[in-house]
Design an enzyme around this catalytic site. Structure first.
Site, PDB file in Angstrom:
ATOM      1  N   SER A 247      -8.890  -1.862  -2.859  1.00 40.86           N
ATOM      2  CA  SER A 247      -9.556  -0.571  -2.622  1.00 40.86           C
ATOM      3  C   SER A 247     -10.703  -0.351  -3.591  1.00 40.86           C
ATOM      4  O   SER A 247     -11.787   0.083  -3.189  1.00 40.86           O
ATOM      5  CB  SER A 247      -8.561   0.582  -2.762  1.00 40.86           C
ATOM      6  OG  SER A 247      -7.634   0.547  -1.715  1.00 40.86           O
TER       7      SER A 247
ATOM      8  N   TYR B 243      -2.279  -0.920   7.503  1.00 42.57           N
ATOM      9  CA  TYR B 243      -3.254  -1.896   7.997  1.00 42.57           C
ATOM     10  C   TYR B 243      -3.197  -1.978   9.519  1.00 42.57           C
ATOM     11  O   TYR B 243      -2.120  -1.853  10.111  1.00 42.57           O
ATOM     12  CB  TYR B 243      -2.931  -3.297   7.476  1.00 42.57           C
ATOM     13  CG  TYR B 243      -3.222  -3.524   6.028  1.00 42.57           C
ATOM     14  CD1 TYR B 243      -4.518  -3.514   5.543  1.00 42.57           C
ATOM     15  CD2 TYR B 243      -2.192  -3.800   5.137  1.00 42.57           C
ATOM     16  CE1 TYR B 243      -4.781  -3.762   4.211  1.00 42.57           C
ATOM     17  CE2 TYR B 243      -2.445  -4.051   3.809  1.00 42.57           C
ATOM     18  CZ  TYR B 243      -3.742  -4.027   3.344  1.00 42.57           C
ATOM     19  OH  TYR B 243      -3.997  -4.283   2.034  1.00 42.57           O
TER      20      TYR B 243
ATOM     21  N   ASP C 155      -4.677  -0.791  -7.094  1.00 42.78           N
ATOM     22  CA  ASP C 155      -5.145  -1.382  -5.832  1.00 42.78           C
ATOM     23  C   ASP C 155      -6.575  -1.920  -5.956  1.00 42.78           C
ATOM     24  O   ASP C 155      -7.560  -1.212  -5.747  1.00 42.78           O
ATOM     25  CB  ASP C 155      -5.053  -0.317  -4.729  1.00 42.78           C
ATOM     26  CG  ASP C 155      -5.277  -0.915  -3.358  1.00 42.78           C
ATOM     27  OD1 ASP C 155      -5.916  -1.971  -3.259  1.00 42.78           O
ATOM     28  OD2 ASP C 155      -4.815  -0.311  -2.383  1.00 42.78           O
TER      29      ASP C 155
ATOM     30  N   GLN D 151      -1.400   2.834  -5.935  1.00 42.66           N
ATOM     31  CA  GLN D 151      -2.823   3.150  -5.717  1.00 42.66           C
ATOM     32  C   GLN D 151      -3.705   2.825  -6.915  1.00 42.66           C
ATOM     33  O   GLN D 151      -4.801   2.301  -6.758  1.00 42.66           O
ATOM     34  CB  GLN D 151      -2.985   4.612  -5.328  1.00 42.66           C
ATOM     35  CG  GLN D 151      -2.796   4.805  -3.834  1.00 42.66           C
ATOM     36  CD  GLN D 151      -2.928   6.238  -3.394  1.00 42.66           C
ATOM     37  OE1 GLN D 151      -3.221   7.110  -4.201  1.00 42.66           O
ATOM     38  NE2 GLN D 151      -2.694   6.491  -2.134  1.00 42.66           N
TER      39      GLN D 151
ATOM     40  N   ARG E 291       0.844  -1.206   0.000  1.00 40.54           N
ATOM     41  CA  ARG E 291       0.000   0.000   0.000  1.00 40.54           C
ATOM     42  C   ARG E 291       0.862   1.231   0.000  1.00 40.54           C
ATOM     43  O   ARG E 291       0.957   1.965   0.975  1.00 40.54           O
ATOM     44  CB  ARG E 291      -0.940  -0.082   1.172  1.00 40.54           C
ATOM     45  CG  ARG E 291      -1.867  -1.254   0.875  1.00 40.54           C
ATOM     46  CD  ARG E 291      -3.088  -1.235   1.610  1.00 40.54           C
ATOM     47  NE  ARG E 291      -4.185  -1.437   0.694  1.00 40.54           N
ATOM     48  CZ  ARG E 291      -5.427  -1.551   1.092  1.00 40.54           C
ATOM     49  NH1 ARG E 291      -5.722  -1.439   2.350  1.00 40.54           N
ATOM     50  NH2 ARG E 291      -6.376  -1.754   0.223  1.00 40.54           N
TER      51      ARG E 291
END
Ligand code: NAD
Length: 382
Positions: A138, A234, A135, A132, A127
């Protein structure tokens, strides 16, 4: 390394899976990067992408289960892992990319070794900001968070917004959201848009500001000497004592709630149990709980994957597959995640994985049949 790689997009075989790993737009993109693309007929139909649209963008349509086409494919782009028998159709050294459920997955380990495959599990993408756009956790969690609130509002026996009518004033619904990661924050935003009063519990302190900026109230974690830590964005697993204190704290909030949306998770672990039987007993008949962590053991007692259970008037919705209920956008975003992941690996029509690249190191679980992330795949090692 593959020159002019052949990508294969299969019909997903997991029951209830409606998403597809490529859209006509991403097929076009991969072709412009020097790939050829095979698409199993009907792969995009459940998500609204028709065979003709793939063909128009240059894909070669193949019949379902065409073994020789599978054997020619260098890269399989999938949403969920196909069966071991299906994966055995790929040639030695082929690369499988998808949401492969790698944690303690002995069956996957055996299949990758036996068939000599390479594999990238999107769940393990680090992450970092560079990752991003790739991802997939997400992009899919965002959809789940949004849809969980819509399901709750449809199942609730009350309005969400405050309403002033000729027959009197209706108070807004009280929504408690457990876990304010990607899904939880989208749930906050959606519930606020519908006019609910929203309370949020999370154990990562960084979340407070994000929650408040969305107009929700943050429930501070219990005051204890030992606080759960976090790594790589996390949360780490909280101790039993901490979770007991958290349940006690949440019990009064839930007794007054109309809706609870459960999104609290710790990667590779059983989801923290935040709503017990006793807490459910205190919720009012007509209240709704949507548990997005149900497939990981559930944040809430008595939730069942994919089902709605009526427990003494409280509706418990097992929301494990909500992205599949928004398959067109879920597929479009997932497919773009795959382009973002693979585009940097494709240069002059050659796909090569840089073993020094942090993204590759994170998610390449196997290479040519040798396991690289035994720390994740082997039970008991994470
Ligand atoms: P997740 O699905 O693993 O967990 C959801 C939420 O549950 C997290 O916010 C976690 O803190 C919370 N949680 C865990 N135990 C809890 C408990 N006992 N009580 C209440 N809440 C609990 O996490 P996620 O949504 O995938 O991501 C978490 C965070 O990672 C994001 O909010 C973001 O800050 C970060 N992130 C970074 C990137 C990136 O930089 N590429 C991408 C995505 C997410």
């Amino acid at each position: 390394m593959f020159a002019l790689p052949r990508l294969l997009i299969p019909v997903e075989s997991t029951p209830g899976e409606t998403r597809v790993a490529a859209t006509p737009d991403t097929v076009k993109k991969f072709i412009s990067l020097g790939c050829s693309v095979l698409v199993e007929r009907g792969a995009g139909t459940p998500s609204g992408y028709l065979d003709e649209a793939y063909a128009e963008q240059g894909a070669d349509l193949i019949e379902l289960g065409d073994t020789s086409a599978w054997n020619q494919a260098d890269v399989l782009l999938c949403v969920q892992t196909p069966s071991a028998t299906t994966l055995a159709r790929l040639h030695q050294g082929a690369l499988v990319v998808g949401l492969l459920s790698p944690y303690a997955n002995e069956e996957l380990t055996a299949t990758l070794k036996r068939s000599g495959l390479s594999a990238m599990a999107l769940e393990l993408l680090p992450r970092i900001s560079r990752a991003q756009s790739a991802d997939a956790l997400s992009s899919q969690a965002n959809i789940a968070g949004y849809k969980s609130v819509l399901l709750a509002s449809a199942a609730l026996d009350r309005y969400f917004p405050m309403l002033m009518t000729a027959a009197g004033t209706v108070q807004p619904a009280k929504v408690v959201i457990l876990g304010a990661g990607v899904a939880g924050l989208q749930a906050v935003a959606t519930a606020r848009r519908l006019g609910a009063v929203v309370y949020v519990s999370d154990i990562r302190p960084a979340v407070k500001e994000q929650v408040e900026s969305l107009g929700a109230r943050f429930i501070e974690p219990p005051e204890m000497d030992e606080k759960p830590s976090e790594s790589g964005g996390y949360a780490k697993q909280a101790s039993d004592a901490f979770l007991a204190a958290q349940r006690q704290q949440l019990s009064d909030q839930l007794a007054e709630a109309d809706v609870a949306i459960c999104t609290a998770q710790v990667p590779g672990r059983r989801a923290p149990r935040l709503i017990s039987e006793d807490m459910l007993d205190r919720m009012r008949p007509g209240a709704v709980v949507v548990d997005l962590a149900v497939a990981q053991g559930g944040n809430c007692a008595d939730t069942v994957p994919g089902q709605t259970v009526d427990r003494k008037g409280v509706k418990l919705i097992g929301g494990n597959d909500l992205p599949c209920s928004v398959p067109n956008h879920a597929s479009a975003l997932y497919a773009r995640n795959l382009v973002a992941l693979l585009e940097p690996t494709l240069k002059d029509g050659v796909l090569s994985l840089d073993p020094e690249d942090e993204l590759i190191v994170g998610c390449l679980i196997a290479q040519d049949g040798s396991i690289r992330r035994g720390d994740v795949l082997t039970p008991g090692s994470n």
